[in-house]
Design a protein around this motif. Sequence first.
Motif, PDB file in Angstrom:
ATOM      1  N   ALA A  11      34.622 -44.672  11.070  1.00 50.12           N
ATOM      2  CA  ALA A  11      34.237 -43.939  12.276  1.00 50.12           C
ATOM      3  C   ALA A  11      33.768 -42.518  11.989  1.00 50.12           C
ATOM      4  O   ALA A  11      32.885 -42.001  12.680  1.00 50.12           O
ATOM      5  N   THR A  12      34.349 -41.875  10.971  1.00 53.68           N
ATOM      6  CA  THR A  12      34.069 -40.457  10.745  1.00 53.68           C
ATOM      7  C   THR A  12      33.197 -40.192   9.532  1.00 53.68           C
ATOM      8  O   THR A  12      32.695 -39.078   9.362  1.00 53.68           O
ATOM      9  N   GLY A  13      33.011 -41.183   8.661  1.00 52.86           N
ATOM     10  CA  GLY A  13      32.280 -40.967   7.430  1.00 52.86           C
ATOM     11  C   GLY A  13      33.159 -40.361   6.359  1.00 52.86           C
ATOM     12  O   GLY A  13      34.383 -40.256   6.504  1.00 52.86           O
ATOM     13  N   ALA A  14      32.549 -39.965   5.251  1.00 50.78           N
ATOM     14  CA  ALA A  14      33.279 -39.383   4.115  1.00 50.78           C
ATOM     15  C   ALA A  14      32.966 -37.899   4.017  1.00 50.78           C
ATOM     16  O   ALA A  14      31.791 -37.504   4.021  1.00 50.78           O
ATOM     17  N   HIS A  15      34.024 -37.071   3.902  1.00 48.72           N
ATOM     18  CA  HIS A  15      33.842 -35.623   3.882  1.00 48.72           C
ATOM     19  C   HIS A  15      34.886 -34.985   2.980  1.00 48.72           C
ATOM     20  O   HIS A  15      36.061 -35.374   2.996  1.00 48.72           O
ATOM     21  N   ALA A  16      34.470 -33.996   2.214  1.00 48.31           N
ATOM     22  CA  ALA A  16      35.383 -33.235   1.366  1.00 48.31           C
ATOM     23  C   ALA A  16      36.061 -32.141   2.185  1.00 48.31           C
ATOM     24  O   ALA A  16      35.449 -31.534   3.073  1.00 48.31           O
ATOM     25  N   VAL A  17      37.330 -31.893   1.878  1.00 52.56           N
ATOM     26  CA  VAL A  17      38.086 -30.798   2.490  1.00 52.56           C
ATOM     27  C   VAL A  17      38.737 -30.037   1.347  1.00 52.56           C
ATOM     28  O   VAL A  17      39.457 -30.627   0.535  1.00 52.56           O
ATOM     29  N   ALA A  18      38.499 -28.717   1.275  1.00 48.33           N
ATOM     30  CA  ALA A  18      38.956 -27.971   0.100  1.00 48.33           C
ATOM     31  C   ALA A  18      39.211 -26.504   0.467  1.00 48.33           C
ATOM     32  O   ALA A  18      39.006 -26.083   1.610  1.00 48.33           O
ATOM     33  N   GLY A  19      39.656 -25.745  -0.533  1.00 48.72           N
ATOM     34  CA  GLY A  19      39.834 -24.305  -0.378  1.00 48.72           C
ATOM     35  C   GLY A  19      40.862 -23.947   0.669  1.00 48.72           C
ATOM     36  O   GLY A  19      41.819 -24.675   0.925  1.00 48.72           O
ATOM     37  N   ARG A  20      40.667 -22.779   1.306  1.00 49.79           N
ATOM     38  CA  ARG A  20      41.614 -22.325   2.314  1.00 49.79           C
ATOM     39  C   ARG A  20      41.615 -23.234   3.541  1.00 49.79           C
ATOM     40  O   ARG A  20      42.653 -23.440   4.161  1.00 49.79           O
ATOM     41  N   ILE A  21      40.438 -23.761   3.900  1.00 50.12           N
ATOM     42  CA  ILE A  21      40.406 -24.716   5.007  1.00 50.12           C
ATOM     43  C   ILE A  21      41.198 -25.966   4.631  1.00 50.12           C
ATOM     44  O   ILE A  21      41.975 -26.498   5.437  1.00 50.12           O
ATOM     45  N   GLY A  22      41.036 -26.441   3.390  1.00 51.89           N
ATOM     46  CA  GLY A  22      41.808 -27.583   2.932  1.00 51.89           C
ATOM     47  C   GLY A  22      43.297 -27.290   2.905  1.00 51.89           C
ATOM     48  O   GLY A  22      44.118 -28.167   3.183  1.00 51.89           O
ATOM     49  N   GLY A  23      43.666 -26.059   2.578  1.00 47.06           N
ATOM     50  CA  GLY A  23      45.071 -25.679   2.582  1.00 47.06           C
ATOM     51  C   GLY A  23      45.667 -25.711   3.979  1.00 47.06           C
ATOM     52  O   GLY A  23      46.761 -26.245   4.204  1.00 47.06           O
ATOM     53  N   THR A  24      44.949 -25.135   4.940  1.00 44.64           N
ATOM     54  CA  THR A  24      45.433 -25.152   6.315  1.00 44.64           C
ATOM     55  C   THR A  24      45.537 -26.580   6.839  1.00 44.64           C
ATOM     56  O   THR A  24      46.508 -26.944   7.514  1.00 44.64           O
ATOM     57  N   TYR A  25      44.560 -27.412   6.502  1.00 47.83           N
ATOM     58  CA  TYR A  25      44.582 -28.825   6.920  1.00 47.83           C
ATOM     59  C   TYR A  25      45.803 -29.530   6.346  1.00 47.83           C
ATOM     60  O   TYR A  25      46.521 -30.253   7.053  1.00 47.83           O
ATOM     61  N   ALA A  26      46.077 -29.312   5.063  1.00 51.00           N
ATOM     62  CA  ALA A  26      47.271 -29.912   4.457  1.00 51.00           C
ATOM     63  C   ALA A  26      48.536 -29.366   5.091  1.00 51.00           C
ATOM     64  O   ALA A  26      49.497 -30.100   5.333  1.00 51.00           O
TER      65      ALA A  26
END
Length: 597
Positions: A376-391
């Motif tokens: 439904a959403t496709g494939a996307h990288a999540v990293a850096g400070r945004i990736g940290g907040t997401y985690a």
Amino acid sequence: MRRILGIAAMTAALLAPALVVPAQASAATAAVQRVEWLSDRRVAMWVFSPAMNTPIQVQMLLARDWNSHPDATFPLLLMLDGLRAQDDENGWTKDADAEVFYADKNVNVVLPVGGQASWYSDWISPDNGFTYKWETFLTKELIPVLERDWRTSQVRGVQGLSMGGTAAMNLAGRNPGLMKYAASYSGLLTTTTLGMPQAIQFANKDAGGFDAGAMWGPPGGPEWAAHDPYLLAEKLAGVSMYVSSGSGLAGTHDQLSTMPLISENWAGTGLEILARMSTQNFVTKLEKLSIPVQANYRPAGTHTWPYWDFEMRQSWPQAAAALGTDPGGTDCTLGGAIEAVATAADWLGGCLTAEYPAAGGVVQDFRNGRVFHSAATGAHAVAGRIGGTYAGVGGPDSPLGLPTGGEHGLPDNRGRMQTFEHGSIYWTPATGAHVVRGAILDAWGEQGFEGGPAGYPVAAEAPTPSREGSVQSFEHGPIFYSAATGAHRLEGFILDKYAELGFENSPLGFPVAEEEPLKDFGRYARFEGGNIYWSPLSGAWSVRNGALADAWGAQGFENGRLGYPVSDEFTVPGGTQQNFQTGFIVVRDGKSEVHGV
């Protein structure tokens, strides 16, 4: 900014890190007071130390399988800094490459921040503005917190350079059974031999004006003997030990001086010669006691970071064996949509895990981030400070869901953002990375997102303390939300007045509309229980719903003969009164009396 910070301080995070249960610190309890996710596997936390009566920053490099095996625990590897440890970041990540090296290692690397010239010990008395009780903090306060809240097992090791190398052996020797592994790189491992106390005293003074007498008392005293690895050698039996030092001669990482084989780093030359001598004496003592130790005397090298980075890597196989973990490296493959994203985003680095399930899809971990995929959403990288907040908020298991786009820059060239199924994360270097979602995101968007009057978010959305609702702080004022009133922003003097009255807990309740302009450069905001008015000449005052407000309205509000309010409502004998620029209103027994000047 003062007003924004006041709002943030009064609320608890609605999207708090899912992996930590916040605990209230007391005078007798060590607890995490604040957590900042720097990436999906690097975390900064501030742990209150009862012994030092202050929060201590500790950073963690989370184990390789932290995300893919959420029920697993991992060994602890404590990495201690040198004499000039700084208060912003541990030298192992600031001056060496520990974060990259341990990315594929299955240990929780723990990096205490601060402790300049402390030797990570408990000092006899305060000095230079510090009450150092580092041994108590590291061995009795921090470890239980990590075992309880941060999936750290009871298998532990410690390693350090220079001052930290001395402390590594002292912590292991002074706390039998605590460590299975201890390593010293260029440590001073005989602290009581001739001239060594004086050298340590000079070093402490030079590093930050500290007095070694406040640390361990006068040379020759019992505390010096109690902190000498040489004298603690017998207590190190059973600990897997690694020690190393250079020779003081110029090596591959040194700039040659005019003298053959001598580095321009004169201080580093002398300190390494001292470390070499003391390490050799320490090893000799261990050999006499038939206690095994891996000793590495390098033919060159001075007292500087590139050589300690090298020793960190060289000692890892022994550390891994002692801690009962694999030596690292990964055997993972790429495929499908995730492979396409990883190939295009070469900055992600190599993969660390195979694909594994995520809520509604799959995910694969890489050295510098993660890639999520669903049909439904496709494939996307999540990293850096945004990736940290997401985690930190729980990743795809959080209210955000899966990413729906890649991270990208914003038109102001100041910030970056990434969209998710149920919200977005915005980041700038000045404000950090924060989730914005739901009604607050909608209201912020109607005003122009980061380009509107609110600016960027500066804190997470948080629940209002006593009434059902939430608030999120932005650079230029917070947005308050409740189901009954919607989401609305306040700022400036009206926000100050609202704060003075008690925010949503006051008779005003939640705001029900955006601020609006009035005559003479005035402004007002409407609330459930009344309004707040402001003008440059009158200041900011509330007018509560009821007979008094009705009487003022009958006069034409601020446009009438009374003008703007110049006080809040207050009690008078038999009723209430409120003052205005050119008169006042009194209400007694439900009847209003309007008095003009």
